[in-house]
Design an enzyme around this catalytic site. Structure first.
Site: not given
Length: 284
Positions: A32, A146, A178, A202
């Site tokens: 996505y 993702k 992250e 990511l």
């Protein structure tokens, strides 16, 4: 909003349906993107589309439309919904097929869906900063994709929410990776430090904008792993994402970061980021 995209059609949102054996629904078998919209224009849409294609290719999904065609459909959707400030969410799944862990036959057609959502700029967070917690990173080892598989992320985000915090900063052992839905940065002696873009995080589109702004404005950057100890001793800490922009972090696990207020480097990067938005989308 009133409309949605299903494959190559814009239809009324209440008519948008997916099959109960869609592999996105049953396996999270898809990828996505979330794209920010300012003044009715998509911000960094080219970069988002490139990542969308890269993520799909990484799990063996062949997108049935050219990126230019998808971009045009998203533009038409934004116009039809009269969206001025918000996001476009889009995803692709491998399609609907009898439930089996292995990939279905080649004749199964991937399913693309998209919709818009109004979303204001998070002004209060940008000005005052946010509180965060630390949590162990329990996700899989391909965080660069993702993927629709976000269970680890939402468990971390929920843990933060239950403690009245905006975000959870994840770490693998002593190494910070992250946030649950953001990239994380520290500032030490004027240098911005953030995790290298590898399989453990990511690679954020907003991160790329920030690093470009740093390079163009002589702000030193180190892309490397940093430790929990470095995080605790940082002068400034901030996070970035499509919806959070450049958000100062002022508290981690109930301890102040630096002075407990957004720092000068963070504020400068906020101004540079806003300038880039205005360059692409006009004054907001």
């Amino acid at each position: 909003m009133k409309y949605a995209i299903v494959n190559d059609h814009i239809i009324n949102r209440e008519e948008a349906k997916v099959d109960i054996e869609d592999r996105g629904y049953q396996f999270g078998d898809g990828v996505y993107e979330v794209i920010r919209v300012y003044n009715g224009k998509m911000f960094t849409v080219k970069e988002h589309m490139e990542r969308f294609v890269r993520s799909a290719e990484s799990i063996g999904i062949k997108i049935p439309y050219a990126s230019e065609n998808i971009t045009k459909m998203l533009e038409d959707l934004i116009e039809k919904d009269n969206l001025k400030l918000g996001i476009v969410y889009m995803q692709i799944t491998r399609g609907a097929a009898p439930r089996n862990h292995a990939f279905p036959a080649d004749d199964v057609v991937p399913v693309i869906t998209a919709y818009t959502k109004e979303m204001p700029i998070p002004e209060a967070n940008l000005q005052s900063g946010v509180k965060t917690i630390l949590t162990e990173d329990i996700r899989w080892l391909r965080c660069d994709i993702k993927s629709l598989n976000l269970l680890g992320n939402i468990l971390a985000k929920q843990k933060a929410a239950e403690q009245g915090c905006y975000e959870a900063i994840q770490h693998r052992g002593q190494d910070v990776t992250e946030g649950s839905s953001s990239n994380v940065y520290i500032v030490k002696n004027g240098t911005v430090i953030t995790h290298e873009s590898n399989n453990l995080i990511l690679k954020g589109i907003t991160k790329d904008v920030i690093l470009k702004a740093c390079a163009e404005n002589e702000i030193p950057v180190e892309e490397r792993t940093f430790s929990l100890e470095e995080l605790a001793q940082a002068d400034e800490v901030f996070l970035s994402s499509t919806t959070s922009e450049v958000t100062p972090i002022v508290v981690i696990d109930e301890k102040k970061v630096g002075t407990g207020s957004p720092g000068p480097i963070t504020k400068k990067l906020q101004a540079l980021f806003k300038q880039e938005i205005e360059n692409q989308c006009g004054i907001i």
